[in-house]
Design an enzyme around this catalytic site. Structure first.
Site, PDB file in Angstrom:
ATOM      1  N   HIS A  98     -17.222   5.653  20.106  1.00 31.69           N
ATOM      2  CA  HIS A  98     -16.139   4.841  20.680  1.00 31.69           C
ATOM      3  C   HIS A  98     -15.549   3.910  19.633  1.00 31.69           C
ATOM      4  CE1 HIS A  98     -19.674   2.226  20.885  1.00 31.69           C
ATOM      5  NE2 HIS A  98     -18.867   1.183  21.055  1.00 31.69           N
ATOM      6  N   ASP A 100     -14.245  -0.038  19.768  1.00 30.54           N
ATOM      7  CA  ASP A 100     -14.440  -1.127  20.722  1.00 30.54           C
ATOM      8  C   ASP A 100     -13.145  -1.506  21.458  1.00 30.54           C
ATOM      9  OD1 ASP A 100     -17.176  -1.455  20.418  1.00 30.54           O
ATOM     10  OD2 ASP A 100     -16.968  -2.864  18.757  1.00 30.54           O
ATOM     11  N   HIS A 250     -17.633   4.299  16.256  1.00 33.23           N
ATOM     12  CA  HIS A 250     -19.056   4.080  15.991  1.00 33.23           C
ATOM     13  C   HIS A 250     -19.903   4.559  17.169  1.00 33.23           C
ATOM     14  CE1 HIS A 250     -17.617   0.420  17.955  1.00 33.23           C
ATOM     15  NE2 HIS A 250     -18.848   0.175  18.351  1.00 33.23           N
ATOM     16  N   ARG A 266     -22.756 -10.372  18.313  1.00 36.18           N
ATOM     17  CA  ARG A 266     -21.526  -9.627  18.017  1.00 36.18           C
ATOM     18  C   ARG A 266     -20.297 -10.496  18.222  1.00 36.18           C
ATOM     19  NH1 ARG A 266     -18.957  -4.716  21.515  1.00 36.18           N
ATOM     20  NH2 ARG A 266     -16.952  -5.750  21.525  1.00 36.18           N
TER      21      ARG A 266
HETATM   22  C1  OGA Z   1     -21.088  -2.723  20.126  1.00 29.73           C
HETATM   23  C2  OGA Z   1     -21.856  -1.574  19.719  1.00 29.73           C
HETATM   24  C3  OGA Z   1     -23.663  -0.902  18.336  1.00 29.73           C
HETATM   25  C4  OGA Z   1     -25.084  -1.277  18.077  1.00 29.73           C
HETATM   26  O1  OGA Z   1     -21.630  -3.823  20.176  1.00 29.73           O
HETATM   27  O2  OGA Z   1     -19.901  -2.560  20.383  1.00 29.73           O
HETATM   28  O3  OGA Z   1     -21.386  -0.471  19.839  1.00 29.73           O
HETATM   29  O4  OGA Z   1     -25.648  -0.675  17.157  1.00 29.73           O
HETATM   30  N1  OGA Z   1     -23.025  -1.824  19.170  1.00 29.73           N
HETATM   31  O5  OGA Z   1     -25.631  -2.129  18.771  1.00 29.73           O
HETATM   32 MN    MN Z   2     -19.190  -0.736  20.225  1.00 29.47          MN
END
Ligand code: OGA
Ligand code: MN
Length: 270
Positions: A98, A100, A250, A266
């Site tokens: 995806h 984000d 990712h 994050r």
């Molecule tokens: C996010 C995600 C990836 C992770 O926070 O958007 O995809 O490795 N995280 O935690």
């Molecule tokens: Mn993500």
């Protein structure tokens, strides 16, 4: 001395010699240039507070809370989402390709993850170069996609929160209208075309229904995520990894259970 070292042929670089809590203008300019060129940037051995993470994020764009409140956040910092996996409280899964918040009318440019705690060897995150994904398409496919747009919906996030009650995913009460984005999107800073379709949020192409769209979404995903186009990040505590959502997809491996602690802060730059 700041140094930029590529980590994979397709994308990603590690930047060393900087402390993100105290980044000079000149070093920020190097980081920004490397970010546009390498798309995913890794900084090791960082020690930053939530306030410092927000300040670093805001050098790129406004630090935004999750638009749907899909996550717990740090107390006093609605812009700092907490991803946490611990005994008795599993982290929400992100094991799907995806970009984000592509379901927003204006999706964020960058996401930044700071690893406070990891279990080494599990929970890798994978990144795919979506400029290269476009470049490698056959000419006929490029022509077919030019001018096409697609709908992106947050409905799966709401489903995830329902299915993983008791995890770190927060319930979502209402699903906003899907956003429509070009399938081939020009990056606003580099002007380069990137493929902007992902199998999690993209539900269908304009003029096609979901059943007609899914094989093309899956085919584009498969082409974008071939090993030659993917950097796999193996986390260590203290890592900060940032990526450009405009030209990167990712995927987070979910190869652990709640006995393997994982804790990340994050932020997202709009
Ligand atoms: C996010 C995600 C990836 C992770 O926070 O958007 O995809 O490795 N995280 O935690
Ligand atoms: Mn993500």
């Amino acid at each position: 001395m700041i140094e930029v070292r590529p980590l994979h042929t397709a994308l990603a670089a590690e930047i060393s010699g900087v402390s993100l809590g105290h980044l000079s203008e000149a070093d920020f300019a190097r980081v920004h240039a490397a970010f546009l060129e390498r798309l995913t940037i890794v900084f090791r051995e960082q020690k930053i507070t939530p306030a410092q993470q927000v300040a670093f994020t805001e050098r790129f764009g406004p630090a935004q809370p999750h638009p749907l409140g899909a996550r717990v956040h740090r107390q006093g910092f609605p812009q700092v989402l907490v991803l946490e996996n611990k005994p008795g409280r599993a982290g929400a899964r992100n094991d799907f390709w995806h970009s984000d918040i592509s379901f927003a009318a204006k999706p964020p440019q960058a996401s930044i993850l700071y690893a406070l705690r990891v279990t080494e060897g599990v929970g890798d995150t994978l990144f795919a170069n979506m400029y290269a994904a476009y470049d490698r398409l056959p000419a006929g496919m490029k022509a077919r996609l030019e001018g096409l747009s697609a709908f992106h919906s947050s409905e799966k996030l709401a489903e995830r929160a329902r299915q993983a009650a008791g995890s770190d995913a927060r319930p979502i009460d209402s699903i906003p209208r899907p956003a429509q984005h070009p399938v081939i999107r020009r990056h606003p800073e580099t002007g380069r075309p990137a493929l902007y379709v992902n199998p999690y949020f993209t539900t269908r192409f304009a003029g096609m229904n979901r059943e007609q769209s899914r094989p093309l979404i899956d085919d584009l995903t498969a082409r974008a995520t071939v090993a030659a186009n993917v950097y796999r990040h193996r986390w260590r505590a203290g890592d900060v990894v940032m990526w450009d959502n405009r030209c990167v997809m990712h995927y987070a491996e979910y190869d652990y259970d709640d006995s393997r602690p994982r804790l990340m802060n994050r932020t997202t730059a709009g």
